[in-house]
Every structure is written in structure tokens, then in C-alpha cells.
Design a protein around this motif. Sequence first.
Motif, mmCIF file in Angstrom:
data_model
loop_
_atom_site.group_PDB
_atom_site.id
_atom_site.type_symbol
_atom_site.label_atom_id
_atom_site.label_comp_id
_atom_site.label_asym_id
_atom_site.label_seq_id
_atom_site.Cartn_x
_atom_site.Cartn_y
_atom_site.Cartn_z
ATOM 1 N N SER A 171 1.880 4.008 -2.565
ATOM 2 C CA SER A 171 1.110 5.598 -2.921
ATOM 3 C C SER A 171 2.654 6.622 -3.017
ATOM 4 O O SER A 171 2.544 7.838 -2.964
ATOM 5 C CB SER A 171 1.171 5.948 -0.910
ATOM 6 N N THR B 210 -3.870 -9.698 -0.784
ATOM 7 C CA THR B 210 -3.202 -8.746 -1.471
ATOM 8 C C THR B 210 -2.005 -9.197 -1.530
ATOM 9 O O THR B 210 -1.012 -8.925 -2.903
ATOM 10 C CB THR B 210 -3.319 -7.868 -1.000
ATOM 11 N N GLY C 159 0.549 -1.477 0.272
ATOM 12 C CA GLY C 159 0.118 0.158 0.373
ATOM 13 C C GLY C 159 1.134 1.184 -0.180
ATOM 14 O O GLY C 159 1.183 2.635 -1.020
ATOM 15 N N THR D 106 -5.772 -1.034 9.413
ATOM 16 C CA THR D 106 -5.184 -0.952 8.374
ATOM 17 C C THR D 106 -5.445 1.087 8.055
ATOM 18 O O THR D 106 -4.508 1.564 7.372
ATOM 19 C CB THR D 106 -5.000 -1.268 7.248
#
Lengths: 420, 160
Positions: free
Chosen positions: A47, A80, A43, B25
Motif C-alpha cells: 500500500s 503469502t 500488505g 485482517t
Amino acid sequence: MGKTFAEKILAKKAGKDSVVPGEIVVVKPDYVMSHDNSAAIYGKFKSIGAEKVYNPEQVLIVLDHCVPAANEKYATNHKTVREFVEKYGIKNFYDINTGVCHQVVIEKGYARPGRLIVGSDSHTVSYGALGAFSCGIGRSEAAAIWATGEIWLKVPQTIKVVFKGKLNENATAKDTMLYLIGKIGADGALYKSVEFTGEGVKEFSIADRIVFSNMSVEMGAKNGYFAPDEKTYEYLKSRGISEGEYDVILPDEDAEYEQVIEIDLSEIKPQVAKPHTVDNVAPVEEVKGTKIHQALIGTCTNGRIEDIRAAVKILEGRKVNPKVRLLVFPASMEVYMQALKEGLFEKILEAGGIVMNPGCGPCLGAHEGVLAPGEVCISTANRNFKGRMGCKEAFIYLASPETVAASAIKGEICSVEDLK
Amino acid sequence: MKIFKYGDDVNTDVIFPGKYTYTITDPYEMAKHALEDLDPDFVKTVEKGDIIVAGKNFGCGSSREQAATCIKYAGVDVIIAKSFSRIFYRNCINSGLLAIECPEVVDKITKDSKIEIKREENKLIVDGVEYSYPPIPEAVRDIIDDGGLIPHLQKKFKKG
């Protein structure tokens, strides 16, 4: 003036002639290790805006923290990670059927003398046992390495630990490390590199050395190094890694140390770390008789075949106290297979223990044996912080596999001697 | 500005329990559990601009970055401690959280102290008395100035 191991390896990796403590170097680690947190790192990586992974060969991922997934969130997390691995062609990936990351990194031959490995897990320090420089980093930093291939590190000062004499029959590497942490405290080696040296080191197996390196972060250390010797070369050979496939970096004899700590091994007795800090150490004798509800053998600290053998030696022909749950987590599938072949599981089951699949299990309080309020667990793990095993009103004692097995039999904390 | 004062060796498990590390998260959600097993009153009373003051080895234990993230998103931008655990210290830099190592000032600070921070000069003024703290290494100052490692790299990659 000579240089310590940390100074020599960091200079080499930074492409400099020499470096001094306090200096900041930018290095390209040989590997960046991550585990279930790779999903979160992915993640962050996305970004950043990098279009590709800088060097897919540098990325090393092992799923181990909550395996198999305990709920939908964990399952999605694993999914993921698998998608990331597929998309970016990450070859160094080990799914949930392999083992605890630190054991896997060592078993699969990634940890070698002279390598620089960082990992988004504090126990990445484990690889110093084989003469590598390895340390923990954060998730953002792991994402940054995926994107740029590099990281900054501060050159640490070094503490030299000198082991003298020989351990008594009833004492282990774990007892010695707990004793050392108790002696210097949870910040006794803060920001420092630690070199484990002395005559006594020769006696320690690779499994023993991993215990020291693994737990060096519990005294704040940046890495915990053993100079490679015959035992190291033999171990590497057994893994199919030949001379010439690694780079032995040794500290200079006249290196400058911030501190030298001498430990007389002949004085070490079985030890425990009492709740709720790892440096709250006492001889087993002092807490003898403390009732326990759970006993755990395994984790990246003490889940190797040598540990399971040592525990089984005590469990064999005896019964686990009916009020105690004994959980055994082999550190990897390879350890699991070996224990199976040696008939060790049969003996654990006969004693009334439970054999779990390789993984971190309840060590970080995620699943597979978390505690209830008021319960007491004795564990071979490396941390006993409040809430560590999922419940802030539970109590965790840390000890060697031998002491944990003996305590499981008795239903209260005791040493192997007390069973006789 | 309130001051939350804690002791030595505050570990990451009591700052952000391991059981949440893969289930939470969202950083604002993380903030709701900040210091949960150390001081349950923290999240109830913390406000933007409050400061944490602690003893030695703050943030020891796990490498979990959420320990820094949850404190930052709870509204705290500055932690003053006698010393920090190394990975936590890195995580602070990378999260844009100012970690000030100033052992001599910690015992002087009470809940009612007035604290002023002069970032540019690496100085703290506590109840009228000035203290210096070691400057952030030049090499990583850019990261803090950009608000953390991820924004720092975003800038870099944007430039190409």
C-alpha cells in the motif's frame, strides 16, 4: 561525561559523534525481523507504493507463530509470506521447520555484538544477550523499513542492573528475572535501555542471559544488554563467527545512568509470576499447592537445550501427574535435534509428557494446547496476561523449567525441593 | 463524547487477543473485538469521538499493531494515559491515533468530565482547568499530521 551502551551504538548507527537521551535519530538497522505477521507487513508494504524492497539483505523472516498452520487462514498467511520471499529474493527466510524466531536469529548468527536489529515482535529485545541493540517495533514500521531501509528511534535513558553474589543451587536466571520484574514493576524500565552488569553476570550462560534480555520488555524496557565477554566470544566461535566479524560496543565506565538497581543473587529463591500480570511475582512457597492442569516448557524464554536438560533431570524416573498435560516445545529444530541425540525426549515421553514441534505453540493462544475456562497452567513463557493462552477465564503462572517440571510431577505448584 | 476509564498496565492481549492476530485482517472487523477481554461493554457503546483515559503503561506487552488499529477503528482518536508502553506508543503515532501522556490529569478525570484538546498548543482543558502535555517530537509530527506512517510514506513515494 561517559556514554551508555545505547547512546554509543545509536550514535554510531546514526553517523553522529554523540547523542543524548531524548534525541531522535534515524538509523538503518542491520536487520528487520518479522514472523507470521510478514503477510500483514507485505500488505502494508504494497500500500505504500514502493516498487522494490530497499535492501533485501536487511529483511529477516522466520515462520514460527502458528506452525504448521492450524487452519486455512494461517495457511494462507504462510503462503503469502512465501510468495513475498520468492518475489523479492529474500534470502534470510526460515520456513516452519526452523524454530522460534528469536532463537533462530541467535542460532543462525544474526544477533552479534554491535548490531542493531529491530523486529515486529516485542521479544526482539532478546539479542541484547549477545551485546546487540534490539527492540520491538510495529507492523507499519517494519513495512516502512522494507520500503525505505530506515527507522527513527529515540535515544533512551539507561538503567544499570548490578548482580552481586552468586545464585543458590535451587535458583535460576528465570527466578532472578521474575524477582527483578516483581521488584520494579511492569513499567519499571519503561522507555529505558537496561544494562545487566556486575560480578554475578559472569556466572550466567548465554542461555541464561537470553532469559534476562527476552523478558526485559516485561518491565517496559527498550532493550536489555549484556556487555560481551569470554562467554559471548566462545558462543560466537561455536557458531563459526570469528573475532573481526562483530563490533564490540561497551558502555563507558563513567556513563550516566538514570538509576542503578542492585540485586543480591544469594537471596533469590524460586519465583512465580501469578495471574494475570508478569510483575505479580511471589516466591513459589506462597502458591505451593495450587492445582494445575497443564505445564508448558519451551518458548523463546526457556526452550533452549539447557532448559530441556534441566527439566529432564527432574522428570527422569518420575511420572507426570495423571491430571496434568505436560507439553514440551524445543525452541528450534537445532535444539530439537540435540535433545533427540541426548535421549531427552525418551525420558520426557516415559514420564508421560508430550514433545511438540519447535514453534510458539500455545504461548499466544493460537493453537497446540490452549486452555479451557477455569484451567490453570504453569509455563516457562514470558507472559501470563488474561486470555494469553486462548481463554480469558484461564490462569497462567510463569516459572523456571525446573519449577514447571516439578509442578507437573506433583500436579500442583511446587519447587524442586518439595519433590525430595 | 463519552469517556472510558481504565486502570494501570492494560496489556495488548486484553485490548486485542492474540488468538485473532492472524485470523482477522480487516480493521473494522478488528474494531469489533477492541478491549474484548478488558471491557466487553466498550464495543457495544463506543461512538466516534469518544476518549479512553487510562493509568500507567497502557498497551504493554505484545508489539501487535492491531491494539492501536482496533481502538482507532472503533472510533476513538485520543487516548490520555499516565504513561504508554513504548511499542504501543509508536503504533499510535503510526496509526494516526493521538496518545497523550499526562500523568497529572488522569486521576482528575471522571466519566462526566468535559475534555477539550488543543492539539496545536499541546494542552488539555479538563473541567475548566488547563494542563500541558509533552509535545510530540518534531521529527515524527509529520507522520501524525499525515494520518499515520503508511499515508505519510504514500505521500513520499508519490512525490518520488
